[in-house]
Structures are given as C-alpha cells and as structure tokens.
Design a protein around this motif. Sequence first.
Motif, PDB file in Angstrom:
ATOM      1  N   ARG A   1       0.834  -1.209   0.000  1.00  0.00           N
ATOM      2  CA  ARG A   1       0.000   0.000   0.000  1.00  0.00           C
ATOM      3  C   ARG A   1       0.869   1.260   0.000  1.00  0.00           C
ATOM      4  NH1 ARG A   1      -2.649  -1.373   3.946  1.00  0.00           N
ATOM      5  NH2 ARG A   1      -1.561  -0.288   5.623  1.00  0.00           N
ATOM      6  N   ASN A   2       1.890   1.286   0.842  1.00  0.00           N
ATOM      7  CA  ASN A   2       2.762   2.463   0.892  1.00  0.00           C
ATOM      8  C   ASN A   2       3.535   2.639  -0.416  1.00  0.00           C
ATOM      9  OD1 ASN A   2       1.958   2.987   3.533  1.00  0.00           O
ATOM     10  ND2 ASN A   2       3.599   1.702   4.408  1.00  0.00           N
ATOM     11  N   ALA A   3       4.015   1.524  -0.986  1.00  0.00           N
ATOM     12  CA  ALA A   3       4.735   1.615  -2.255  1.00  0.00           C
ATOM     13  C   ALA A   3       3.827   2.117  -3.372  1.00  0.00           C
ATOM     14  CB  ALA A   3       5.325   0.260  -2.614  1.00  0.00           C
ATOM     15  N   THR A   4       2.566   1.663  -3.356  1.00  0.00           N
ATOM     16  CA  THR A   4       1.621   2.107  -4.390  1.00  0.00           C
ATOM     17  C   THR A   4       1.340   3.597  -4.267  1.00  0.00           C
ATOM     18  OG1 THR A   4       0.600  -0.083  -4.398  1.00  0.00           O
ATOM     19  CG2 THR A   4      -0.644   1.718  -5.389  1.00  0.00           C
ATOM     20  N   ARG A   5       1.155   4.061  -3.039  1.00  0.00           N
ATOM     21  CA  ARG A   5       0.914   5.488  -2.840  1.00  0.00           C
ATOM     22  C   ARG A   5       2.115   6.326  -3.287  1.00  0.00           C
ATOM     23  NH1 ARG A   5      -1.668   5.024   3.268  1.00  0.00           N
ATOM     24  NH2 ARG A   5      -3.826   4.527   2.637  1.00  0.00           N
ATOM     25  N   ALA A   6       3.312   5.905  -2.890  1.00  0.00           N
ATOM     26  CA  ALA A   6       4.507   6.654  -3.288  1.00  0.00           C
ATOM     27  C   ALA A   6       4.693   6.648  -4.803  1.00  0.00           C
ATOM     28  CB  ALA A   6       5.739   6.058  -2.598  1.00  0.00           C
ATOM     29  N   SER A   7       4.457   5.472  -5.396  1.00  0.00           N
ATOM     30  CA  SER A   7       4.585   5.387  -6.856  1.00  0.00           C
ATOM     31  C   SER A   7       3.555   6.263  -7.552  1.00  0.00           C
ATOM     32  CB  SER A   7       4.446   3.929  -7.303  1.00  0.00           C
ATOM     33  OG  SER A   7       4.519   3.828  -8.710  1.00  0.00           O
ATOM     34  N   LEU A   8       2.333   6.272  -7.019  1.00  0.00           N
ATOM     35  CA  LEU A   8       1.277   7.096  -7.626  1.00  0.00           C
ATOM     36  C   LEU A   8       1.640   8.571  -7.564  1.00  0.00           C
ATOM     37  CD1 LEU A   8      -1.563   7.431  -8.826  1.00  0.00           C
ATOM     38  CD2 LEU A   8      -2.452   7.441  -6.491  1.00  0.00           C
ATOM     39  N   LEU A   9       2.133   9.018  -6.409  1.00  0.00           N
ATOM     40  CA  LEU A   9       2.471  10.432  -6.262  1.00  0.00           C
ATOM     41  C   LEU A   9       3.690  10.797  -7.100  1.00  0.00           C
ATOM     42  CD1 LEU A   9       1.912  10.922  -2.416  1.00  0.00           C
ATOM     43  CD2 LEU A   9       0.418  11.622  -4.293  1.00  0.00           C
ATOM     44  N   THR A  10       4.726   9.961  -7.067  1.00  0.00           N
ATOM     45  CA  THR A  10       5.958  10.283  -7.798  1.00  0.00           C
ATOM     46  C   THR A  10       5.745  10.268  -9.307  1.00  0.00           C
ATOM     47  OG1 THR A  10       7.266   9.311  -5.999  1.00  0.00           O
ATOM     48  CG2 THR A  10       8.359   9.636  -8.134  1.00  0.00           C
ATOM     49  N   GLN A  11       5.212   9.156  -9.793  1.00  0.00           N
ATOM     50  CA  GLN A  11       5.011   9.049 -11.236  1.00  0.00           C
ATOM     51  C   GLN A  11       3.949  10.034 -11.728  1.00  0.00           C
ATOM     52  OE1 GLN A  11       4.347   4.978 -12.361  1.00  0.00           O
ATOM     53  NE2 GLN A  11       6.199   4.217 -11.320  1.00  0.00           N
ATOM     54  N   GLY A  12       2.942  10.260 -10.891  1.00  0.00           N
ATOM     55  CA  GLY A  12       1.924  11.247 -11.277  1.00  0.00           C
ATOM     56  C   GLY A  12       2.510  12.640 -11.380  1.00  0.00           C
ATOM     57  N   ALA A  13       3.425  13.009 -10.423  1.00  0.00           N
ATOM     58  CA  ALA A  13       4.046  14.330 -10.472  1.00  0.00           C
ATOM     59  C   ALA A  13       4.945  14.467 -11.695  1.00  0.00           C
ATOM     60  CB  ALA A  13       4.850  14.579  -9.202  1.00  0.00           C
ATOM     61  N   VAL A  14       5.710  13.387 -12.002  1.00  0.00           N
ATOM     62  CA  VAL A  14       6.577  13.425 -13.182  1.00  0.00           C
ATOM     63  C   VAL A  14       5.743  13.566 -14.455  1.00  0.00           C
ATOM     64  CG1 VAL A  14       8.220  12.098 -14.561  1.00  0.00           C
ATOM     65  CG2 VAL A  14       8.437  12.151 -12.061  1.00  0.00           C
ATOM     66  N   ALA A  15       4.685  12.758 -14.544  1.00  0.00           N
ATOM     67  CA  ALA A  15       3.820  12.834 -15.731  1.00  0.00           C
ATOM     68  C   ALA A  15       3.175  14.202 -15.844  1.00  0.00           C
ATOM     69  CB  ALA A  15       2.752  11.737 -15.662  1.00  0.00           C
ATOM     70  N   LEU A  16       2.766  14.762 -14.693  1.00  0.00           N
ATOM     71  CA  LEU A  16       2.146  16.086 -14.706  1.00  0.00           C
ATOM     72  C   LEU A  16       3.145  17.143 -15.172  1.00  0.00           C
ATOM     73  CD1 LEU A  16      -0.326  17.815 -14.037  1.00  0.00           C
ATOM     74  CD2 LEU A  16       0.523  17.989 -11.686  1.00  0.00           C
ATOM     75  N   ALA A  17       4.408  17.024 -14.718  1.00  0.00           N
ATOM     76  CA  ALA A  17       5.419  17.995 -15.130  1.00  0.00           C
ATOM     77  C   ALA A  17       5.707  17.893 -16.632  1.00  0.00           C
ATOM     78  CB  ALA A  17       6.709  17.779 -14.335  1.00  0.00           C
ATOM     79  N   VAL A  18       5.804  16.652 -17.143  1.00  0.00           N
ATOM     80  CA  VAL A  18       6.096  16.473 -18.569  1.00  0.00           C
ATOM     81  C   VAL A  18       4.955  16.996 -19.429  1.00  0.00           C
ATOM     82  CG1 VAL A  18       6.498  14.770 -20.380  1.00  0.00           C
ATOM     83  CG2 VAL A  18       7.663  14.546 -18.170  1.00  0.00           C
ATOM     84  N   VAL A  19       3.753  16.573 -19.079  1.00  0.00           N
ATOM     85  CA  VAL A  19       2.596  17.025 -19.871  1.00  0.00           C
ATOM     86  C   VAL A  19       2.380  18.526 -19.698  1.00  0.00           C
ATOM     87  CG1 VAL A  19       0.131  16.686 -20.260  1.00  0.00           C
ATOM     88  CG2 VAL A  19       1.571  14.735 -19.691  1.00  0.00           C
ATOM     89  N   GLY A  20       2.690  19.061 -18.487  1.00  0.00           N
ATOM     90  CA  GLY A  20       2.568  20.502 -18.289  1.00  0.00           C
ATOM     91  C   GLY A  20       3.519  21.278 -19.175  1.00  0.00           C
TER      92      GLY A  20
END
Length: 398
Positions: A89-108
């Motif tokens: 659960r903790n790994a999934t949350r961290a992965s969601l936040l990290t990869q989501g932030a990276v994807a958001l930065a790239v698409v932004g």
Amino acid sequence: MIKILAPGRLTIRARLTLSYGVLFLVAGLALLAVTYFLLDQKLLQPFSFDLPDPGKAASGIVGRKEQRLLIQGSPDTMLYLSTQADDLRNATRASLLTQGAVALAVVGAFSVAMGWLISGRLLAPLHRITETARRIGAAPAADRGLHERISLTGPRDELRELADTFDAMLARLDQAFDGQRRFVANASHELRTPLTLNRSLVELAMHRRTASDDVKRLGETLLEINLRHERLINGLLLLARSENELADRSTVDLADVVEHVVAQSAAEAAAAEVQVRAEAAEAELDGDPVLLERLVQNLVDNGIRHNAAGGWVRVASRTLPDGRRELTVANTGPVVPRYEIPVIFEPFRRLGRDRVTGQGAGLGLSIVAAITRAHGGEVVAVPREGGGLTVTVALPPG
C-alpha cells in the motif's frame, strides 16, 4: 523564449501561455488528487485480522463492504500478509504520487509549449496590424504610407473587426491628407495670383509719366502692404509644408548654410547697423537643405530685426559630443521677459514694438520650430542678460 517588455510586464503571448500552463497545472493537480482519493478508497484499504482461540486458524479481511476478501491461516501467516499489504500500500501510494508528479510535469511542459505555439497563431493577425502601423509610422513623411491597408482575411472575429476599423481609419486619414495637399496647392495659386496682379497694376500706375507725387506715394504704400501680404502667405504655406515630416533628405553641412545666410544678410545688417558674426564648425546631417536654410535665415533675420544700432548677432554651428548637431543664434537687443518665452514659437506672436507697428507676420520663429520638429530636433530660447535672445537648435544627424 518569453519576451519581457519592461520590468514586471510580459507580452500578451507570454501571459496567455502562462495562463494556459497554470490552468493545466491546476487541473492536473485536481485530477491527481481525485485519482489518489478514489484509489485509496477502493484498493488501498488496510489488512485486518483477528487472533482466535489457540489451536484455531486466524482469519483476515481485505477490503470493505461488498468487496471483502476473507483469508484464513496461521497467526504468523496473517502477520506476514498484513506486513506485505502495508508495504504494498505504501509503495503504491509513493509510486502514484511520484510518477503522477513526473507525468504532470512532462505534460505541463508540453502544454506550455503548445500554448506558446497556439497563442502565436492566434495573435498573428495582431502582429500583422502592428507591423503595418509601424511601417506607416516610420514613413519618411506623415502622409506617406497611408495608402497601405491590412486587408485581413479569415473569420469575422474581434481581430478582423480591429483590422477593418484600422483600414477605415487609414482611408479617412489618407483622404484628409490628400485634401490638405490639394488645399495648399490651390491656396498657393489662388492667393499669390491676385497679389502678383495687384503689384503689377500698382507698379504700372506708379511708372506712368503722368503719375503725380501723391499717386507715387500711394503706390509705394500699396506695394509695401502687398509685400507684407506676400510674405504672410509664403510664411503660412511654408509653415504648412514644414509641419509634415521630410520626404526628401540629403546631406547638409550647417557650417555651409550659416556662412551662406550670413553673407546674404550682410546688406540688411549694415542697414540696421548690426554686426553679424559667423562661427561655423562642421556639422553635417541628413535633412532638407531648403528648409534648413530658411531656419537659419529666420533666426538671423529675427536677430537683426529685434536689435539695436551697434548691436551684434552671433551664429554658430557645431557637433555635440552625443552626435547631435547644434545651431546657436545669439543677439543683443531689447530685454525679453521670461514669461514671453513659452509663446514666442507660436504662430502670429509678436513681441515689443511689433505688436504696435504690425511689422512682421509673427511666423518667423513658429516656422523655425516647425522645421526643427520635422527634422526630429529641439529648439530652446533663453533671454540674455542685458537684452536679446539666445536660440539653440539641436538636430539629430539623420
């Protein structure tokens, strides 16, 4: 590259791009938050288990409500599964936040780049309007370039309406300047012709053998009045011409103009018992030689006319350290009050005895100011101690 117009100010294109980027960033953060919340509610629930009586198997529950999953096993197994579930659960949350932030930065960043391109295409008609206005403003004469039109095509949106309005304004201005040109040409002909005819008739009457002394004196008075009217009309026409920017330029040395004007004014200066001195240093510039000669001539004539017997007029030209060309005309004469200085360059302004005698048309210094403005320069008048004026004209080299 974002272009900065002034400290704290960006171009419209940059502001639109930043607006697109900020809006996308806010929307992306909101989407990431909603995704995290829904995933946490559905898939990231804690693993719970109960420890029954010794000898019996433990049971665990994963999920909630209708999505429960019952697992049975030994207590060690249940503890291991709980630990693994927490780690997952903790790994999934961290992965969601990290990869989501990276994807958001790239698409932004991609959205900012696309916003820059799209805003550039949307503002292209505005750039076309600006370029047309700049070409017209940089024309060598105020009435040149008014024939240009934007003729913007495309959908009838706000920019198309702006371009059509600008074209209509240019058409009105072109028509107005064309009417002014025709008026000046017609006035030049219609006003000079009768004065020339009057002068010819008066001279013919004066030179008859039968003309009496009274007729001759009357003729001299009429010729003087006629000459004054001719000067007034010529001054008005020259003022109307010099108010516009220059259409034709050539290289002119102010030193040559000063020496030429001083030589021409020698007879008038001698009659007025005024000494005219020239201190001509090289000062070349691009301008209209006829108008520049008239500028110097008017200043010298003004210095001679508004002077006293035994006085002097000093005419100097030079090149300033900043590259500008300077013409200075100083003269002795009556004291000029400082409160009169702001109005002496206005048309039909007379000082001192000229107001009573009516000598001069009151256009000499106004023509000087108009010619100076047409060359992009500045003119300043300062009263001299003891009487007279010092008039300084600063002109750009081109």
